[in-house]
Design an enzyme around this catalytic site. Structure first.
Site, PDB file in Angstrom:
ATOM      1  N   HIS A  26       0.735  -1.241  -0.094  1.00 38.72           N
ATOM      2  CA  HIS A  26      -0.066  -0.055  -0.121  1.00 38.72           C
ATOM      3  C   HIS A  26       0.940   1.209   0.117  1.00 38.72           C
ATOM      4  O   HIS A  26       0.703   2.339  -1.012  1.00 38.72           O
ATOM      5  CB  HIS A  26      -0.899  -0.157   1.284  1.00 38.72           C
ATOM      6  CG  HIS A  26      -1.721   1.126   1.347  1.00 38.72           C
ATOM      7  ND1 HIS A  26      -3.003   1.269   0.729  1.00 38.72           N
ATOM      8  CD2 HIS A  26      -1.619   2.398   1.801  1.00 38.72           C
ATOM      9  CE1 HIS A  26      -3.672   2.264   0.771  1.00 38.72           C
ATOM     10  NE2 HIS A  26      -2.781   3.285   1.767  1.00 38.72           N
ATOM     11  N   GLU A  27       1.810   1.333   0.856  1.00 40.85           N
ATOM     12  CA  GLU A  27       2.750   2.560   1.032  1.00 40.85           C
ATOM     13  C   GLU A  27       3.520   2.598  -0.075  1.00 40.85           C
ATOM     14  O   GLU A  27       3.936   3.428  -0.512  1.00 40.85           O
ATOM     15  CB  GLU A  27       3.450   2.449   2.245  1.00 40.85           C
ATOM     16  CG  GLU A  27       2.558   2.554   3.521  1.00 40.85           C
ATOM     17  CD  GLU A  27       1.787   3.940   3.606  1.00 40.85           C
ATOM     18  OE1 GLU A  27       2.089   4.905   3.138  1.00 40.85           O
ATOM     19  OE2 GLU A  27       0.469   3.927   4.096  1.00 40.85           O
ATOM     20  N   HIS A  30       1.855   4.432  -2.907  1.00 35.71           N
ATOM     21  CA  HIS A  30       1.985   5.965  -2.944  1.00 35.71           C
ATOM     22  C   HIS A  30       3.584   6.345  -3.046  1.00 35.71           C
ATOM     23  O   HIS A  30       3.636   7.381  -3.681  1.00 35.71           O
ATOM     24  CB  HIS A  30       1.744   6.345  -1.142  1.00 35.71           C
ATOM     25  CG  HIS A  30       0.353   6.027  -0.768  1.00 35.71           C
ATOM     26  ND1 HIS A  30      -0.668   6.596  -1.573  1.00 35.71           N
ATOM     27  CD2 HIS A  30      -0.116   5.473   0.310  1.00 35.71           C
ATOM     28  CE1 HIS A  30      -1.960   6.133  -0.764  1.00 35.71           C
ATOM     29  NE2 HIS A  30      -1.334   5.715   0.228  1.00 35.71           N
TER      30      HIS A  30
END
Length: 345
Positions: A26-27, A30
């Site tokens: 997820h990170e 980003h």
């Protein structure tokens, strides 16, 4: 003694590492999107809490922290204005939207990959057509071999996964089932036996479904259909909570989810992969909900800015985010307490 300790510990370790993997994906989404858009990243951290190890490459600090249950991608100007031209806050709205949704998109893509692995590992592709019944099956009084299930209690059935979902969501032992029989759709009232699990009565699936041989076409189609089935389960679960079918004690937070994954590790790889697929799709979709303190809320604010050409006043944004964070932390505390209580019992 050591063997018993290891047999207890290793499923939990695998479960924790899997959750951290979901967060890293997820990170990492980003992070990759930020770099693609030229946004300055100050730090990329694996884990939360005290720092165990850190190194710097270029302008970015990479950290490993003690608590492997979190992580973050800290961007310049993410939560405040900045004079740096490469700050998040100084990029175009469409670029910021891409960065915000990239984490969830990576989770959803991971879900596609896991589901594809599940489908490819199956000997056959499941269908919603009934192949045979268990001995003394109650549903055989109404259903027939060769029936293709089209819906269960109003929920459309597109693949074999949906049959299981439809049966487990029902709270009554008698279901309205639409089947395709002899080329015609028929609506039937079908009775099933039930069994109790954690204070709830669940339908016992007393029949088996046909499977077909795999080929490239049906593997791709089944991957998509199963992914959609898992995604729909997230929204159906949310609906069931809103209408009161399930309460807070029925929800699982990190502690309960680790327990579920660790049990799946002991059962086998396919069960583990199914839980993993559902969890990563759940994380991806839930993060896109417009709930304060989540990516979906920031996406909502960016869409507001893009449409009306103005930002929500900072004091209102901080107040809403703060209130949302407090509510989420409070809910997580209740759920965690419930998870621990279940484990103790």
């Amino acid at each position: 003694m050591l063997t018993n300790i290891w047999n207890t510990a290793y499923p939990i370790i695998i479960a924790i590492l899997f959750f951290e993997f979901i967060i890293i994906i997820h990170e990492g989404g980003h992070f990759a999107a930020a770099r693609m858009c030229g946004v300055k990243v100050n730090e990329f951290s694996i884990g939360m809490g005290p720092k165990l190890f850190q190194f710097q490459k270029g302008d970015i600090k990479y950290s490993l922290r003690l608590i492997l249950f979190g992580g973050y991608c800290a961007m310049e100007g993410e939560d405040e204005d900045s004079d740096d031209e490469n700050a998040f806050s100084n990029k175009k709205v469409i670029q910021r939207i891409f960065i915000v949704i990239a984490g969830a998109l990576m989770n959803l893509l991971l879900g596609v990959i896991i589901v594809a692995i599940i489908v490819c590992s199956q000997n056959l592709i499941g269908t919603p057509q009934i192949a045979k019944f268990d001995k003394n099956a109650v549903s055989a009084e109404t259903l027939q071999q060769g029936d293709t299930i089209k819906s269960i209690d109003g929920m459309r059935v597109y693949c074999a996964n949906d049959v299981t979902t439809g049966l487990t969501r029902s709270t009554d032992s008698t279901l309205d089932v639409v089947v395709l029989r002899d080329g015609k759709e028929q609506k039937l009232s079908v009775k099933f036996d039930t069994e109790e699990y954690e204070g709830h009565e669940y339908i016992k699936m007393d029949f088996w479904l046909y499977g077909v041989k795999k080929n490239v076409s049906n593997v791709i189609k089944e991957t998509f259909m199963q992914w959609m089935s898992y995604a729909r389960m997230v929204f159906l679960s949310l609906h069931d909570i809103i209408v009161g079918k399930f309460g807070v004690r029925d929800l699982s937070g990190p502690v309960g989810a680790v327990d579920i994954v660790s049990k799946a590790v002991k059962i086998g790889s396919v069960s583990l992969l199914r839980i993993m697929a559902l969890l990563t799709i759940n994380v991806g979709l839930f993060n896109l909900f417009p709930i304060p303190a989540l990516d979906g809320w920031r996406l909502f604010l960016l869409m507001f800015e893009g449409i009306f050409r103005r930002k929500l006043p900072s004091k209102w944004e901080w107040a809403i985010n703060g209130a949302g964070l407090i509510l989420l932390l409070g809910l997580m505390t209740l759920i965690t307490f419930s998870d621990i209580s279940k484990l103790i019992k």
